[in-house]
Design a protein around this motif. Structure first.
Motif, PDB file in Angstrom:
ATOM      1  N   GLN A   6     -21.872  -6.783   5.089  1.00  0.00           N
ATOM      2  CA  GLN A   6     -20.936  -6.159   6.016  1.00  0.00           C
ATOM      3  C   GLN A   6     -19.657  -5.837   5.262  1.00  0.00           C
ATOM      4  N   LEU A   7     -19.204  -4.591   5.404  1.00  0.00           N
ATOM      5  CA  LEU A   7     -17.934  -4.144   4.836  1.00  0.00           C
ATOM      6  C   LEU A   7     -17.034  -3.749   5.986  1.00  0.00           C
ATOM      7  N   THR A   8     -15.772  -4.132   5.903  1.00  0.00           N
ATOM      8  CA  THR A   8     -14.791  -3.752   6.911  1.00  0.00           C
ATOM      9  C   THR A   8     -13.503  -3.366   6.205  1.00  0.00           C
ATOM     10  N   ALA A   9     -12.963  -2.226   6.578  1.00  0.00           N
ATOM     11  CA  ALA A   9     -11.649  -1.803   6.084  1.00  0.00           C
ATOM     12  C   ALA A   9     -10.757  -1.661   7.298  1.00  0.00           C
ATOM     13  N   ASP A  10      -9.633  -2.353   7.291  1.00  0.00           N
ATOM     14  CA  ASP A  10      -8.770  -2.321   8.472  1.00  0.00           C
ATOM     15  C   ASP A  10      -7.502  -1.511   8.219  1.00  0.00           C
ATOM     16  N   ALA A  11      -6.684  -1.458   9.234  1.00  0.00           N
ATOM     17  CA  ALA A  11      -5.478  -0.618   9.193  1.00  0.00           C
ATOM     18  C   ALA A  11      -4.447  -1.105   8.182  1.00  0.00           C
ATOM     19  N   THR A  12      -4.539  -2.341   7.721  1.00  0.00           N
ATOM     20  CA  THR A  12      -3.583  -2.851   6.737  1.00  0.00           C
ATOM     21  C   THR A  12      -4.082  -2.624   5.313  1.00  0.00           C
ATOM     22  N   SER A  13      -5.113  -1.804   5.158  1.00  0.00           N
ATOM     23  CA  SER A  13      -5.704  -1.497   3.854  1.00  0.00           C
ATOM     24  C   SER A  13      -6.336  -2.710   3.194  1.00  0.00           C
ATOM     25  N   THR A  14      -6.880  -3.602   4.013  1.00  0.00           N
ATOM     26  CA  THR A  14      -7.612  -4.745   3.502  1.00  0.00           C
ATOM     27  C   THR A  14      -9.096  -4.487   3.700  1.00  0.00           C
ATOM     28  N   VAL A  15      -9.854  -4.664   2.621  1.00  0.00           N
ATOM     29  CA  VAL A  15     -11.305  -4.529   2.698  1.00  0.00           C
ATOM     30  C   VAL A  15     -11.893  -5.927   2.644  1.00  0.00           C
ATOM     31  N   ARG A  16     -12.778  -6.195   3.586  1.00  0.00           N
ATOM     32  CA  ARG A  16     -13.475  -7.488   3.654  1.00  0.00           C
ATOM     33  C   ARG A  16     -14.943  -7.246   3.365  1.00  0.00           C
ATOM     34  N   PRO A  33     -29.449 -20.275  10.668  1.00  0.00           N
ATOM     35  CA  PRO A  33     -29.275 -21.037   9.427  1.00  0.00           C
ATOM     36  C   PRO A  33     -28.733 -20.141   8.317  1.00  0.00           C
ATOM     37  N   GLY A  34     -27.974 -20.739   7.433  1.00  0.00           N
ATOM     38  CA  GLY A  34     -27.462 -19.994   6.286  1.00  0.00           C
ATOM     39  C   GLY A  34     -25.961 -20.033   6.184  1.00  0.00           C
ATOM     40  N   LYS A  35     -25.449 -19.105   5.391  1.00  0.00           N
ATOM     41  CA  LYS A  35     -24.014 -19.056   5.126  1.00  0.00           C
ATOM     42  C   LYS A  35     -23.583 -17.624   4.908  1.00  0.00           C
ATOM     43  N   THR A  36     -22.289 -17.406   5.049  1.00  0.00           N
ATOM     44  CA  THR A  36     -21.668 -16.115   4.747  1.00  0.00           C
ATOM     45  C   THR A  36     -20.632 -16.354   3.670  1.00  0.00           C
ATOM     46  N   VAL A  37     -20.749 -15.616   2.587  1.00  0.00           N
ATOM     47  CA  VAL A  37     -19.750 -15.657   1.519  1.00  0.00           C
ATOM     48  C   VAL A  37     -18.941 -14.370   1.651  1.00  0.00           C
ATOM     49  N   TRP A  38     -17.622 -14.487   1.665  1.00  0.00           N
ATOM     50  CA  TRP A  38     -16.763 -13.338   1.920  1.00  0.00           C
ATOM     51  C   TRP A  38     -15.675 -13.235   0.849  1.00  0.00           C
ATOM     52  N   ALA A  39     -15.162 -12.025   0.728  1.00  0.00           N
ATOM     53  CA  ALA A  39     -14.049 -11.770  -0.186  1.00  0.00           C
ATOM     54  C   ALA A  39     -13.142 -10.717   0.445  1.00  0.00           C
ATOM     55  N   LEU A  40     -11.844 -10.849   0.223  1.00  0.00           N
ATOM     56  CA  LEU A  40     -10.853  -9.899   0.712  1.00  0.00           C
ATOM     57  C   LEU A  40     -10.115  -9.274  -0.457  1.00  0.00           C
ATOM     58  N   LEU A  41      -9.850  -7.977  -0.320  1.00  0.00           N
ATOM     59  CA  LEU A  41      -9.038  -7.293  -1.320  1.00  0.00           C
ATOM     60  C   LEU A  41      -8.137  -6.318  -0.575  1.00  0.00           C
ATOM     61  N   THR A  42      -6.836  -6.420  -0.808  1.00  0.00           N
ATOM     62  CA  THR A  42      -5.885  -5.493  -0.223  1.00  0.00           C
ATOM     63  C   THR A  42      -5.681  -4.349  -1.189  1.00  0.00           C
ATOM     64  N   ILE A  43      -5.840  -3.149  -0.683  1.00  0.00           N
ATOM     65  CA  ILE A  43      -5.710  -1.954  -1.499  1.00  0.00           C
ATOM     66  C   ILE A  43      -4.232  -1.615  -1.613  1.00  0.00           C
ATOM     67  N   PRO A  44      -3.715  -1.473  -2.826  1.00  0.00           N
ATOM     68  CA  PRO A  44      -2.294  -1.134  -2.965  1.00  0.00           C
ATOM     69  C   PRO A  44      -2.007   0.253  -2.410  1.00  0.00           C
ATOM     70  N   ALA A  45      -0.840   0.397  -1.827  1.00  0.00           N
ATOM     71  CA  ALA A  45      -0.434   1.688  -1.278  1.00  0.00           C
ATOM     72  C   ALA A  45      -0.184   2.677  -2.405  1.00  0.00           C
ATOM     73  N   VAL A  46      -0.616   3.885  -2.181  1.00  0.00           N
ATOM     74  CA  VAL A  46      -0.400   4.952  -3.163  1.00  0.00           C
ATOM     75  C   VAL A  46       0.900   5.649  -2.785  1.00  0.00           C
ATOM     76  N   PRO A  47       1.892   5.710  -3.667  1.00  0.00           N
ATOM     77  CA  PRO A  47       3.163   6.360  -3.333  1.00  0.00           C
ATOM     78  C   PRO A  47       2.948   7.853  -3.087  1.00  0.00           C
ATOM     79  N   ASP A  48       3.746   8.400  -2.192  1.00  0.00           N
ATOM     80  CA  ASP A  48       3.682   9.835  -1.914  1.00  0.00           C
ATOM     81  C   ASP A  48       4.124  10.600  -3.153  1.00  0.00           C
ATOM     82  N   ARG A  49       3.459  11.738  -3.364  1.00  0.00           N
ATOM     83  CA  ARG A  49       3.800  12.566  -4.542  1.00  0.00           C
ATOM     84  C   ARG A  49       4.744  13.653  -4.166  1.00  0.00           C
TER      85      ARG A  49
END
Length: 158
Positions: free
Chosen positions: A84-94, A142-158
């Motif tokens: 399962q992949l989730t990207a939320d409004a705070t630019s965090t991908v789980r 039965p089983g387990k879920t292994v998860w990781a979070l990564l926040t995507i850095p904001a890209v400055p406006d050009r």
């Protein structure tokens, strides 16, 4: 799974970007792990995290390591693993990978694994690349879920 106890209650409730979800079940085989990695890469690209970008590569590598671990250490014959992949409004991908083997839990990897070993570095990579990672018991069986979070850095406006 995890609680949102530290969430700032003063934040606006209007999303500035859409929330994205992807979930799929894969066979607990090396082929299933490769397919999960490829589909993750395609999904991230469609969400605006382009192929070849550092963030895309990091997220794809984390997914590959978690899926490979589910196949190698969480495999129960005849049972699949879930991604399962989730990207939320705070630019965090789980990234969540669920398998059906609850008795084989992820253990912290030594910071300096033996040089002659060819395995045992997957979770070390995940820990180095992700902002946060962990595991929890599977919610629906039965089983387990292994998860990781990564926040995507904001890209400055050009």
């Amino acid at each position: 799974m995890t609680s949102n106890a530290g969430t700032d209650s003063t934040a606006t409730t209007q999303l500035t970007t859409p929330t994205h979800h992807f979930t799929m079940r894969f066979s607990s085989t090396p082929r299933g792990a490769r397919l999960a990695r490829r589909l993750c890469g395609e999904r991230l690209d469609s969400w605006g995290i382009p192929y070849g970008s550092e963030v895309h590569d990091v997220l794809t590598l984390i997914t590959a390591e978690l899926c490979a671990n589910a196949v190698r250490h969480g495999n129960v014959p005849g049972r699949d693993f879930h991604l399962q992949l989730t990207a939320d409004a705070t630019s965090t991908v789980r990234i969540e990978v669920t398998d059906t083997r609850g008795e084989r839990l992820p253990t912290p990897t030594p910071a300096d694994p033996e040089a002659d070993r060819t395995d045992g570095r997957g979770l070390l990579l995940v820990a180095a690349l992700a902002d946060l990672w962990g595991w929890c018991p599977r919610a629906d069986g039965p089983g387990k879920t292994v998860w990781a979070l990564l926040t995507i850095p904001a890209v400055p406006d050009r």
